[in-house]
Design an enzyme around this catalytic site. Structure first.
Site, mmCIF file in Angstrom:
data_model
loop_
_atom_site.group_PDB
_atom_site.id
_atom_site.type_symbol
_atom_site.label_atom_id
_atom_site.label_comp_id
_atom_site.label_asym_id
_atom_site.label_seq_id
_atom_site.Cartn_x
_atom_site.Cartn_y
_atom_site.Cartn_z
ATOM 1 N N ASP A 58 28.276 -21.316 -17.338
ATOM 2 C CA ASP A 58 28.193 -21.000 -16.036
ATOM 3 C C ASP A 58 27.776 -22.017 -15.381
ATOM 4 O OD1 ASP A 58 28.275 -19.800 -13.523
ATOM 5 O OD2 ASP A 58 26.399 -18.683 -13.855
ATOM 6 N N HIS B 110 25.039 -22.214 -1.794
ATOM 7 C CA HIS B 110 24.179 -21.341 -2.908
ATOM 8 C C HIS B 110 22.965 -21.797 -3.341
ATOM 9 C CE1 HIS B 110 23.458 -18.357 -5.788
ATOM 10 N NE2 HIS B 110 23.365 -19.348 -6.811
ATOM 11 N N GLU C 287 26.784 -12.006 -8.587
ATOM 12 C CA GLU C 287 27.132 -13.250 -8.393
ATOM 13 C C GLU C 287 28.722 -13.398 -8.423
ATOM 14 O OE1 GLU C 287 23.387 -16.214 -9.271
ATOM 15 O OE2 GLU C 287 24.709 -16.075 -10.967
ATOM 16 N N GLU D 295 32.160 -15.354 -8.494
ATOM 17 C CA GLU D 295 32.360 -16.556 -8.821
ATOM 18 C C GLU D 295 33.838 -16.551 -9.427
ATOM 19 O OE1 GLU D 295 29.726 -18.506 -11.786
ATOM 20 O OE2 GLU D 295 28.291 -17.223 -11.284
ATOM 21 N N ASP E 24 28.918 -12.743 -12.341
ATOM 22 C CA ASP E 24 28.079 -13.069 -13.252
ATOM 23 C C ASP E 24 26.666 -12.066 -12.889
ATOM 24 O OD1 ASP E 24 25.844 -14.287 -14.915
ATOM 25 O OD2 ASP E 24 25.791 -16.148 -13.450
ATOM 26 N N ARG F 261 17.215 -10.615 -10.939
ATOM 27 C CA ARG F 261 16.226 -11.712 -10.540
ATOM 28 C C ARG F 261 14.966 -11.593 -10.903
ATOM 29 N NH1 ARG F 261 20.316 -14.962 -9.279
ATOM 30 N NH2 ARG F 261 21.938 -13.940 -8.059
ATOM 31 N N GLN G 5 15.025 -13.089 -14.375
ATOM 32 C CA GLN G 5 15.111 -14.378 -14.328
ATOM 33 C C GLN G 5 14.119 -15.434 -13.671
ATOM 34 O OE1 GLN G 5 18.376 -15.143 -11.582
ATOM 35 N NE2 GLN G 5 18.362 -17.239 -11.585
ATOM 36 N N LYS H 95 20.631 -13.023 -17.572
ATOM 37 C CA LYS H 95 21.745 -13.170 -17.157
ATOM 38 C C LYS H 95 22.738 -13.085 -18.309
ATOM 39 C CE LYS H 95 21.606 -16.456 -13.193
ATOM 40 N NZ LYS H 95 22.664 -16.055 -12.238
ATOM 41 N N THR I 264 28.646 -10.326 -18.320
ATOM 42 C CA THR I 264 29.441 -10.834 -17.239
ATOM 43 C C THR I 264 30.820 -10.245 -17.288
ATOM 44 O OG1 THR I 264 28.157 -12.868 -17.925
ATOM 45 C CG2 THR I 264 30.064 -13.228 -16.683
ATOM 46 N N GLU J 193 20.941 -13.506 -1.738
ATOM 47 C CA GLU J 193 21.043 -14.308 -0.408
ATOM 48 C C GLU J 193 21.418 -13.296 0.567
ATOM 49 O OE1 GLU J 193 23.759 -18.174 -1.419
ATOM 50 O OE2 GLU J 193 23.945 -16.493 -2.873
HETATM 51 O O1 LIG Z 1 18.344 -22.064 -8.183
HETATM 52 C C1 LIG Z 1 18.049 -20.963 -9.256
HETATM 53 O O2 LIG Z 1 16.919 -21.178 -9.709
HETATM 54 C C2 LIG Z 1 18.762 -19.910 -9.788
HETATM 55 C C3 LIG Z 1 20.095 -20.021 -9.683
HETATM 56 C C4 LIG Z 1 21.101 -19.096 -10.084
HETATM 57 O O3 LIG Z 1 20.851 -17.838 -10.496
HETATM 58 C C5 LIG Z 1 22.531 -19.150 -9.838
HETATM 59 C C6 LIG Z 1 23.345 -19.366 -11.108
HETATM 60 O O4 LIG Z 1 23.423 -18.642 -12.232
HETATM 61 C C7 LIG Z 1 24.205 -20.558 -11.106
HETATM 62 C C8 LIG Z 1 25.456 -19.996 -10.432
HETATM 63 O O5 LIG Z 1 26.012 -18.796 -10.566
HETATM 64 O O6 LIG Z 1 25.597 -20.825 -9.221
HETATM 65 CA CA LIG Z 2 25.951 -17.709 -12.095
HETATM 66 MG MG LIG Z 3 26.103 -13.445 -17.020
#
Ligand SMILES: O=C(O)/C=C/C(=O)CC(=O)CC(=O)O
Ligand SMILES: [Ca+2]
Ligand SMILES: [Mg+2]
Length: 399
Positions: free
Chosen positions: A113, A120, A186, A188, A221, A225, A228, A241, A245, A346
């Site tokens: 990914d 973003h 997400e 994508e 995806d 959060r 993460q 994550k 997916t 977002e």
């Molecule tokens: O900037 C971060 O810490 C986290 C970013 C993401 O969660 C995004 C990611 O999985 C990649 C993406 O889909 O752009």
């Molecule tokens: Ca992603």
């Molecule tokens: Mg995933």
């Protein structure tokens, strides 16, 4: 002769598209309008010749592995077949799309990914790291990415059990284990590697993208959060994550997307030579995200900073080879406005600006029972549209 199938000129699944699928009945197919042709049966009947790649194939991997010359030849055969006239032999291998149970179209080899939408990256940085510079110094030098979990890629329609994990909110003293409280999506685009690279030769040249990649799917995806945010430093995304997916069941050929090509954003500073494309382009693909049916966002792919050609060149740049069935995703697609963002963190600005759904309820993150559907179309010069269909999933309670 009357063509046996005549989709309307504005049909997103007209003969200019011809996306491929795999079915739960164990055969692979191609869509034309509202019909799906059983390609295994068609090959056995001598109507199409993929060198045996369709016959008895449970998914598209054998066809993907066959490479560009076979993809081109078969696409031309299918176009001929569909426009050549009505024959009883063809008709018996056609199924109304609504009656076909679609499966994961290919066995996913590796899953990567990326993180290639500048909007973003700026948004997530502002939310997760408000005191750090918006883009880290490497962001415009290379397409940032991580290796994900191939085994948990599922086809559209698969329920998504709410993930469990360790999470610690900033105001909590200690971490705890339990269901994610901040489950997100997400939107994508995912690119599907067909022809593998040769291990001893390593890197795929940036201009060889089309020799290796067959086509594209939609990707959701799913992202927890809270899990993460607590786990990701310093090694990046892990359990937040990897629980699921989702991908769309139709693999749209790159050939179908050729007329949807648009100039990609100009990169400044200039990239290193191994990432410099002789023809730099993106695709005019427009997504829509529906939350329990309410349209909440329209992320535009065209403005992506790192193209799929650059992403593939980079992901093999160290000598790692690519395999048939490798899937690499664009990264969350976000445009300039809140109504164009590809994730709910977002869209609701980390929950501070909940969205109102058509049923009058408001949402910040996903609740159990919520359904998210991402759809997309490619917009071609000349006005035709190329349908991706949708990737959908419903959050269920983990039992
Ligand atoms: O900037 C971060 O810490 C986290 C970013 C993401 O969660 C995004 C990611 O999985 C990649 C993406 O889909 O752009
Ligand atoms: Ca992603
Ligand atoms: Mg995933």
């Amino acid at each position: 002769m009357t063509p046996w199938i005549q989709p309307a000129a504005d049909d997103p699944f007209g003969l200019h598209n011809l996306p491929l699928c795999a079915t739960r009945d164990g055969w692979v197919g191609v869509r034309a309008g509202d019909l799906v042709l059983n390609l295994a049966a068609a090959e056995e009947a001598g109507l199409v010749d993929a060198g045996g790649a369709f016959t008895g194939a449970p998914n598209l991997n054998r066809f993907l592995a066959a490479g560009r010359p076979t993809w081109t030849r078969v696409r031309a055969q299918l176009t001929d077949l569909f426009t050549g006239g009505v024959t009883g032999t063809v008709e018996q291998h056609l199924h109304p799309v609504d009656g076909v149970a679609l499966a994961l179209p290919f066995e996913v080899a590796d899953y990567v990914d990326f993180y290639s939408s500048e909007q973003h990256a700026n948004n997530l940085s502002a939310i997760f790291r408000p005191d750090a510079p918006s883009l880290l110094p490497n962001w415009k030098s290379l397409p940032i990415g991580y290796h994900g979990r191939a085994g948990t890629v599922v086809v559209s329609g698969t329920d998504i059990p709410r993930p469990q994990g360790q999470r610690k909110a900033p105001d909590e003293e200690r971490p705890s284990y339990g269901p994610s409280r901040r489950l997100d999506v997400e939107a994508e685009l995912g690119f599907v590697v067909g022809a593998p690279s040769v291990p001893s030769k390593g890197a795929i040249a940036v201009d060889d993208f089309r020799e290796h990649v067959f086509g594209a799917v939609l990707v959701n995806d799913w992202s927890a959060r809270d899990i993460q945010a607590w786990e990701y430093q310093p090694l990046g995304p892990f359990l937040g994550k990897s629980f699921a997916t989702s991908v769309s069941p139709w693999v749209v050929p790159l050939d179908a997307l050729e007329p949807a090509k648009v100039a990609a954003v100009v990169q400044d500073p200039p990239v290193l030579p191994y990432l410099a494309e002789s023809e730099r382009y993106s695709y005019d693909i427009r997504c829509e995200i529906r939350w329990n049916g309410t349209l909440v966002s329209r992320p535009p792919y065209a403005g992506i900073y790192w193209t799929p050609a650059q992403q593939l060149a980079h992901l093999t740049a160290n000598g790692a080879w690519a395999r048939t069935g490798d899937l690499y995703a664009s990264g969350t697609i976000s445009g300039d406005t809140p109504e164009q963002t590809g994730s709910f963190i977002e869209r609701t600005w980390n929950g501070a600006q909940p969205v109102r759904l058509d049923d009058g309820m408001t949402r910040s993150f996903l609740l159990d029972g919520d359904t998210v559907t991402i759809s997309a179309t490619g917009w071609c010069t000349g006005g035709a549209v190329v349908g991706f269909g949708e990737v959908t999933g419903t959050v269920v309670t983990q039992v």
